[in-house]
Design a protein around this motif. Structure first.
Motif, PDB file in Angstrom:
ATOM      1  N   ARG A   1       0.799  -1.232   0.000  1.00  0.00           N
ATOM      2  CA  ARG A   1       0.000   0.000   0.000  1.00  0.00           C
ATOM      3  C   ARG A   1       0.827   1.275   0.000  1.00  0.00           C
ATOM      4  NH1 ARG A   1      -3.190  -1.692   5.289  1.00  0.00           N
ATOM      5  NH2 ARG A   1      -1.026  -2.277   5.701  1.00  0.00           N
ATOM      6  N   SER A   2       2.112   1.186   0.250  1.00  0.00           N
ATOM      7  CA  SER A   2       2.914   2.410   0.352  1.00  0.00           C
ATOM      8  C   SER A   2       4.356   2.102  -0.015  1.00  0.00           C
ATOM      9  CB  SER A   2       2.851   2.970   1.780  1.00  0.00           C
ATOM     10  OG  SER A   2       3.488   2.085   2.688  1.00  0.00           O
TER      11      SER A   2
ATOM     12  N   ASP B   1       6.847   2.719   1.879  1.00  0.00           N
ATOM     13  CA  ASP B   1       7.482   2.130   3.064  1.00  0.00           C
ATOM     14  C   ASP B   1       7.343   0.612   3.056  1.00  0.00           C
ATOM     15  OD1 ASP B   1       8.306   4.569   4.016  1.00  0.00           O
ATOM     16  OD2 ASP B   1       6.566   4.838   5.337  1.00  0.00           O
ATOM     17  N   GLU B   2       6.179   0.118   2.627  1.00  0.00           N
ATOM     18  CA  GLU B   2       5.974  -1.323   2.569  1.00  0.00           C
ATOM     19  C   GLU B   2       6.807  -1.950   1.457  1.00  0.00           C
ATOM     20  OE1 GLU B   2       1.824  -2.147   2.320  1.00  0.00           O
ATOM     21  OE2 GLU B   2       1.464  -1.642   4.432  1.00  0.00           O
TER      22      GLU B   2
END
Length: 211
Positions: A160-161, A163-164
């Motif tokens: 989802r991002s 960072d992920e």
């Protein structure tokens, strides 16, 4: 789903020197053992019929479609191998639960991404073992393996991002480190544990999960 998360190219070194006859025989035995183990994991249960069938199929495959020479310069270390096995089983359980939760969320379309992960040990054996371990965990699938650069392109569900994306890339490198610790050579372990082995930073314009 169109996005590809790809880091900038870093230096890699292929290390596949010519093999002696004894080394080829040893590596064929190791390859046969690994392929039979993967066969049993894919069936998801143990029966003598599956085991014997897997051995016969692997023998035929290695005879008809011989694998390219793969250097095994390391040694099997029981304690790191046990740690890898326990962590792998944990990852299977956790990933299965996460995929089941995504499947039960009606009306929710999970985002996905194709993430490029350059491995630090660019050998055929390390590339194969890491790719197989990733593909056996639900939610991740190898879509391409670049043998020249030692890069795996992994399709991941539930990203989802950015960072992920980075977290997943670090998890793959951690997986590689556990594999090298279990069966790698001293030089491969040094390369993985070196502070400079993590590779260059990933430019922001090359990142991006997709829908």
């Amino acid at each position: 789903m169109t996005g590809v998360s790809k880091p900038s190219a870093g230096p890699t070194a292929a290390t596949n020197p010519p093999l002696t006859r004894r080394a080829r025989l040893r590596n064929h035995l190791i390859a046969a053992t690994v392929l039979v183990a993967i066969w049993m994991l894919l069936w998801g249960s143990f029966t003598w019929a599956d085991l014997i069938g897997g051995i016969l199929i692997v023998v035929v495959l290695l005879a008809v479609f011989p694998l390219p020479p793969v250097t095994f310069a390391g040694k099997i270390r029981p304690v790191p191998l046990a740690r890898f096995s326990l962590r792998f089983l944990r990852d299977l359980v956790v990933a299965s639960a996460q995929i089941a939760w995504l499947a039960m969320r009606f009306g929710h379309t999970p985002r996905s991404a194709i993430i490029a992960v350059p491995l630090r040990v660019n050998t055929d054996l390390n590339l194969t073992l890491t790719a197989e371990a990733l593909s056996l965990v639900p939610g991740s699938l190898i879509v391409e393996a670049d043998r020249t650069s030692g890069t795996l392109y992994v399709h991941v569900i539930g990203v989802r991002s950015l960072d992920e994306v980075e977290r997943f890339r670090r998890n793959v490198l951690d997986l590689e480190a556990r594999i090298v610790a279990a069966v790698g050579s001293a030089e491969e372990r040094r390369r993985v544990n070196s502070p400079a082995a993590a590779g260059p930073p990933v430019p922001a314009d090359q990142e991006g999960p997709s829908t």
